[in-house]
Scaffold this motif. Sequence first.
Motif, PDB file in Angstrom:
ATOM      1  N   ALA A   1      -8.768   2.768  -6.887  1.00 40.38           N
ATOM      2  CA  ALA A   1      -9.274   1.656  -5.950  1.00 40.38           C
ATOM      3  C   ALA A   1     -10.532   1.163  -6.142  1.00 40.38           C
ATOM      4  CB  ALA A   1      -9.030   2.092  -4.345  1.00 40.38           C
TER       5      ALA A   1
ATOM      6  N   SER B   1      -8.728  10.240  -0.484  1.00 44.46           N
ATOM      7  CA  SER B   1      -8.793   9.859  -1.721  1.00 44.46           C
ATOM      8  C   SER B   1      -9.717  10.849  -2.697  1.00 44.46           C
ATOM      9  CB  SER B   1      -8.969   8.568  -2.000  1.00 44.46           C
ATOM     10  OG  SER B   1      -7.916   7.866  -1.173  1.00 44.46           O
TER      11      SER B   1
ATOM     12  N   ARG C   1     -13.603   5.928  -3.839  1.00 44.74           N
ATOM     13  CA  ARG C   1     -13.530   6.442  -2.736  1.00 44.74           C
ATOM     14  C   ARG C   1     -13.938   7.768  -2.746  1.00 44.74           C
ATOM     15  NH1 ARG C   1      -9.005   3.000  -1.271  1.00 44.74           N
ATOM     16  NH2 ARG C   1      -7.694   4.729  -1.361  1.00 44.74           N
TER      17      ARG C   1
ATOM     18  N   GLY D   1       1.004  -1.117   0.148  1.00 52.64           N
ATOM     19  CA  GLY D   1       0.120  -0.056   0.044  1.00 52.64           C
ATOM     20  C   GLY D   1       0.809   1.250  -0.014  1.00 52.64           C
TER      21      GLY D   1
ATOM     22  N   THR E   1      -5.402   6.781   3.590  1.00 56.77           N
ATOM     23  CA  THR E   1      -5.778   5.721   3.309  1.00 56.77           C
ATOM     24  C   THR E   1      -4.554   4.984   2.416  1.00 56.77           C
ATOM     25  OG1 THR E   1      -8.156   6.202   3.317  1.00 56.77           O
ATOM     26  CG2 THR E   1      -7.520   4.161   2.374  1.00 56.77           C
TER      27      THR E   1
ATOM     28  N   ARG F   1      -7.145   7.281  -6.457  1.00 55.45           N
ATOM     29  CA  ARG F   1      -6.147   5.983  -6.364  1.00 55.45           C
ATOM     30  C   ARG F   1      -6.383   4.843  -7.163  1.00 55.45           C
ATOM     31  NH1 ARG F   1      -2.495   5.779  -2.766  1.00 55.45           N
ATOM     32  NH2 ARG F   1      -1.589   4.722  -4.508  1.00 55.45           N
TER      33      ARG F   1
ATOM     34  N   THR G   1      -3.285   2.075  -0.080  1.00 54.54           N
ATOM     35  CA  THR G   1      -4.058   1.476  -0.989  1.00 54.54           C
ATOM     36  C   THR G   1      -2.994   0.724  -2.005  1.00 54.54           C
ATOM     37  OG1 THR G   1      -5.901   1.359  -2.485  1.00 54.54           O
ATOM     38  CG2 THR G   1      -4.383   3.198  -2.930  1.00 54.54           C
TER      39      THR G   1
END
Length: 383
Positions: free
Chosen positions: A177, A189, A181, A122, A148, A175, A150
Amino acid sequence: MRKQSLTAAGLLLSLTLPLSQAGAQEVVERSVGSEYEQFRLVKVVDGLTHPWAVGFLPDGRKLVTERPGAIYVVEDGSKTALEGLPEVHVANQGGMLDIVVHPDYEDNGWIYMTYSKGDSDGTVPALARARLDGNSLVDFEELFESNTYTSPGRHYGSRVVFLDDGTLLMTIGDRGAEPMRSQDTQDHSGTVVRLNADGSVPEDNPFVDDDDYAPEIWSYGHRNIQGIVKHPETGQIWATEHGPRGSDELNLIEPGNNYGWPVVTLGRDYRTEGEFGDARSRDHQAYGMKPPVFEFLPTLAPSGLAVVHGDSFGNWDGNLLAGGLRAQRILRLVVEDSEVVHAEELLLRRIGRIRDVRQGPDGNIYILNDQSDAALYRLEPAS
């Protein structure tokens, strides 16, 4: 919202030197014609590996970051690598990223930088500052990191701009992800965060007293902002943002706004080119979200953004210059009453993928291209 599809402007190029023979501080193109300005394209320094940002010291030297983890001082066509850099996690889109000199540098000596930190499990974008002592960074302080970690090593955002009150804005990408988010208001993010110069939270941030929001958040609902600039006269904050397929955006960033991603987007699904799968609408206003001022069509893949001011390019005064990676061009945008009313294409496929565009204190425009054998270029008036 004004939509516009652009074609090549048919740049008038003359007296062109072969790029393979153009050395540092040499003229690459002696005269480039645009609609309202004639300029020269000069290579300032070459031999860079995927550079990401250029900053300006008061004495005329430049600072250039390389994503693989280096920072150089550029002077008189040569570059010197700095020591004392933070530990940077270099992978995919991560590495050493933005660099900005504090507006009061001559009094405090601070240089601000962003980079990815972490490991294969991460990473996060982080903000730090340090001072320059010879060829070394000293007094290093990490000021902030996204909240966060990731694993997808992409969409770091990571541009910084100082505001007139001494605070700064830092962009943080979503990100890439899953689940997405950018609508999670506890997560940094997909946001623009506002910080004091020491990394603390300003007391007048829009959500500072709301427990449902991370207090650093200035705006949210972003995908990946890689260009941000403050207009020197109006104080407006303009940002260019990567969309999915199509739908790269120019946004006017204002505190407290939700810019929609991924609930609302004009972009298309990468695989099917149908409507983006997670989006519930293409109508920002239906959800009370802020629509883009301008949609870049065809795709720009924007990175780097400057606002032109002063006499060096007087006919471009107040215009935005937006760099494009995939498009390999710069777009000059004429903005009136917060609306793009005209666009011109510059340097189409002349120097490759454009990573950064900034106006220097000398009034010239500085450009970084993104490739394994890249360079810092300067646009200067031809007359």
